[in-house]
Design a protein around this motif. Structure first.
Motif, PDB file in Angstrom:
ATOM      1  N   SER A  63      -5.624  21.072-103.033  1.00 21.27           N
ATOM      2  CA  SER A  63      -5.145  22.281-102.368  1.00 21.27           C
ATOM      3  C   SER A  63      -5.942  22.614-101.116  1.00 21.27           C
ATOM      4  O   SER A  63      -5.542  23.491-100.349  1.00 21.27           O
ATOM      5  CB  SER A  63      -5.206  23.458-103.343  1.00 21.27           C
ATOM      6  OG  SER A  63      -6.547  23.744-103.706  1.00 21.27           O
ATOM      7  N   MET A  64      -7.071  21.931-100.896  1.00 23.94           N
ATOM      8  CA  MET A  64      -7.912  22.196 -99.739  1.00 23.94           C
ATOM      9  C   MET A  64      -7.698  21.200 -98.610  1.00 23.94           C
ATOM     10  O   MET A  64      -7.899  21.535 -97.437  1.00 23.94           O
ATOM     11  CB  MET A  64      -9.390  22.188-100.158  1.00 23.94           C
ATOM     12  CG  MET A  64      -9.753  23.267-101.168  1.00 23.94           C
ATOM     13  SD  MET A  64     -11.389  23.018-101.901  1.00 23.94           S
ATOM     14  CE  MET A  64     -12.423  22.976-100.445  1.00 23.94           C
ATOM     15  N   VAL A  65      -7.309  19.972 -98.953  1.00 24.09           N
ATOM     16  CA  VAL A  65      -7.166  18.935 -97.937  1.00 24.09           C
ATOM     17  C   VAL A  65      -6.056  19.304 -96.959  1.00 24.09           C
ATOM     18  O   VAL A  65      -4.928  19.600 -97.352  1.00 24.09           O
ATOM     19  CB  VAL A  65      -6.861  17.580 -98.600  1.00 24.09           C
ATOM     20  CG1 VAL A  65      -6.584  16.516 -97.547  1.00 24.09           C
ATOM     21  CG2 VAL A  65      -8.016  17.146 -99.488  1.00 24.09           C
ATOM     22  N   GLU A  94      -6.358  27.832 -94.049  1.00 28.46           N
ATOM     23  CA  GLU A  94      -5.668  28.643 -95.052  1.00 28.46           C
ATOM     24  C   GLU A  94      -6.579  28.907 -96.254  1.00 28.46           C
ATOM     25  O   GLU A  94      -6.581  30.018 -96.808  1.00 28.46           O
ATOM     26  CB  GLU A  94      -4.391  27.938 -95.514  1.00 28.46           C
ATOM     27  CG  GLU A  94      -3.312  27.826 -94.446  1.00 28.46           C
ATOM     28  CD  GLU A  94      -3.570  26.694 -93.473  1.00 28.46           C
ATOM     29  OE1 GLU A  94      -4.620  26.023 -93.603  1.00 28.46           O
ATOM     30  OE2 GLU A  94      -2.718  26.467 -92.575  1.00 28.46           O
ATOM     31  N   THR A  95      -7.359  27.903 -96.643  1.00 34.87           N
ATOM     32  CA  THR A  95      -8.280  28.081 -97.770  1.00 34.87           C
ATOM     33  C   THR A  95      -9.364  29.090 -97.436  1.00 34.87           C
ATOM     34  O   THR A  95      -9.739  29.925 -98.271  1.00 34.87           O
ATOM     35  CB  THR A  95      -8.918  26.739 -98.146  1.00 34.87           C
ATOM     36  OG1 THR A  95      -7.890  25.790 -98.456  1.00 34.87           O
ATOM     37  CG2 THR A  95      -9.837  26.893 -99.338  1.00 34.87           C
ATOM     38  N   ALA A  96      -9.868  29.030 -96.220  1.00 37.93           N
ATOM     39  CA  ALA A  96     -10.890  29.995 -95.808  1.00 37.93           C
ATOM     40  C   ALA A  96     -10.347  31.415 -95.811  1.00 37.93           C
ATOM     41  O   ALA A  96     -11.030  32.366 -96.224  1.00 37.93           O
ATOM     42  CB  ALA A  96     -11.416  29.629 -94.417  1.00 37.93           C
ATOM     43  N   ALA A  97      -9.097  31.582 -95.349  1.00 40.43           N
ATOM     44  CA  ALA A  97      -8.505  32.923 -95.349  1.00 40.43           C
ATOM     45  C   ALA A  97      -8.230  33.412 -96.766  1.00 40.43           C
ATOM     46  O   ALA A  97      -8.401  34.597 -97.074  1.00 40.43           O
ATOM     47  CB  ALA A  97      -7.211  32.907 -94.531  1.00 40.43           C
ATOM     48  N   ALA A  98      -7.816  32.505 -97.654  1.00 41.91           N
ATOM     49  CA  ALA A  98      -7.482  32.912 -99.024  1.00 41.91           C
ATOM     50  C   ALA A  98      -8.712  33.242 -99.851  1.00 41.91           C
ATOM     51  O   ALA A  98      -8.670  34.101-100.734  1.00 41.91           O
ATOM     52  CB  ALA A  98      -6.679  31.812 -99.711  1.00 41.91           C
ATOM     53  N   THR A  99      -9.812  32.557 -99.593  1.00 45.70           N
ATOM     54  CA  THR A  99     -11.033  32.767-100.377  1.00 45.70           C
ATOM     55  C   THR A  99     -12.019  33.719 -99.726  1.00 45.70           C
ATOM     56  O   THR A  99     -13.000  34.110-100.359  1.00 45.70           O
ATOM     57  CB  THR A  99     -11.735  31.427-100.623  1.00 45.70           C
ATOM     58  OG1 THR A  99     -12.046  30.811 -99.362  1.00 45.70           O
ATOM     59  CG2 THR A  99     -10.846  30.490-101.433  1.00 45.70           C
TER      60      THR A  99
END
Length: 373
Positions: free
Chosen positions: A253-255, A260-265
């Protein structure tokens, strides 16, 4: 793969299984004791305790795998050296590089296991455990419905129930609220009920008394009531709708979705990049740890005092690798463009192993013997 490679690889895998079992047991028991105090103390069942200990197991295995890889490599190399098996193979023409081939295969096999843990099993288990913690924090039965025990569901709150009737009534209830430093409240009731009113949990007390003590003037006010409702939703805990933790997300889900991962976490781009490459690098660190243990002991010669010096040297080299890892981690977290530095610990470990293997395979000088007349 030759017969010697299969033989040495089998020895490494057997000892790796043994050391992994011992280290995992030690770490797991330590985790289980703390979970037992926290869960059983909060009124949870033994099934919940076993569930939580099982969910912590993948992360415990991830932590001990590099140590088990190194320990097995050192032990097998020492045993083969003491039994002169390595000496025999070198006499047949095997170079240190050729002897290190099964060790590299061994490190790669363990690296595959490490990848499965870091990319899939550990994030899923940690996320599942977080969800279960949120569910338990909202569990009224586990938090409050315990007979004959003074409970402290929150700081400054004391709750006691003498008996729980079969119809759900709480007999002889005591509730003390000391969260306000200037005013403390104490409620006692002969009977009480827990009611869920549109998501708001209330404790309805019947035939009781409320005592309010104010520090200013040291005054005590007493009020008797027929029924009184007390909101205890804040004491039971609510679901945490905050961002998902970075370590709870799978690598897939990070690759390609770092932003997007930075914004979600709620993490920085550097922190997300470091976490992604850190997981990938864990597999290669297993290869480096195995090669360090093998190459360091290969330098040693027979001694009656054993190979403790080589073992200490190997441990020092592992510490150097971990120091490099700690240094580059902060740099990558501050700047995502420096992500290649995440692999510096592995490069350092493999480079040191290569130097020692080259040193072990150097032509040795032969002592000249003098003829005696």
């Amino acid at each position: 793969m030759s017969r010697f490679d299969r033989y040495m690889l089998s020895q490494l895998m057997v000892l790796f299984g043994f050391f992994s079992f011992v280290l995992v047991s030690i770490y797991w028991i330590n985790q289980a004791v703390r979970l037992f105090d926290r869960l059983i103390g909060d009124g949870q069942s033994a099934f919940v305790f076993l569930e939580f200990t099982a969910l912590t197991l993948p992360n415990v295995i991830r932590l001990v795998l590099p140590m088990a890889v190194f320990a097995a490599s050192v032990y097998v190399t020492n045993r083969l050296s003491n039994e002169s098996e390595l000496v025999v193979m070198q006499a047949t023409g095997f170079s240190p590089w050729r002897l290190a081939r099964p060790v590299a295969f061994y490190g790669l096999i363990v690296g595959v296991l490490m990848s499965l843990l870091t990319h899939v099993l550990v994030p899923i288990s940690m996320d599942q455990m977080k969800q279960r913690e949120n569910e338990i924090s909202r569990n009224i039965t586990a938090k409050l419905l315990t007979e004959g025990t003074f409970l402290h569901p929150a700081d400054g709150i004391t709750f006691y129930i003498r008996e729980i009737a079969q119809d759900g009534a709480l007999n002889d209830v005591f509730l003390s609220d000391r969260r306000d430093a200037e005013r403390s409240l104490t409620y006692t009731a002969s009977q009480a009920f827990l009611i869920n009113d549109d998501g708001v949990v209330k404790l309805v007390m019947l035939d009781g008394m409320a005592q309010s003590h104010e520090r200013d003037g040291n005054r005590l006010f007493t009020t008797k009531f027929t029924d009184f409702a007390y909101d205890i939703s804040a004491l039971l805990g609510t679901a945490t709708p905050d961002a998902q933790h970075l370590r709870h997300r799978t690598t897939l889900s990070m690759v390609g979705q770092l932003q997007e991962t930075a914004a979600a976490t709620g993490e920085t781009l550097g922190r997300v990049t470091e976490e992604l490459h850190f997981r990938i690098n864990q597999a290669f660190l297993c290869v480096a740890a195995a090669l360090i243990g093998f190459s360091t002991l290969l330098l040693g010669q027979f001694s009656r005092f054993g190979v403790w010096r080589q073992i200490v040297a190997a441990l020092v080299l592992l510490v150097v690798v971990k120091l490099v890892e700690g240094i580059v981690t902060d740099a990558v977290r501050s700047s995502a463009d420096l992500w290649p530095l995440v692999y510096a610990p592995t490069v350092t470990g493999v480079a040191m192993s290569s130097v020692m293997l080259a040193w072990a395979g150097r032509p040795r000088r032969r002592r000249r013997t003098e003829a005696v007349a």
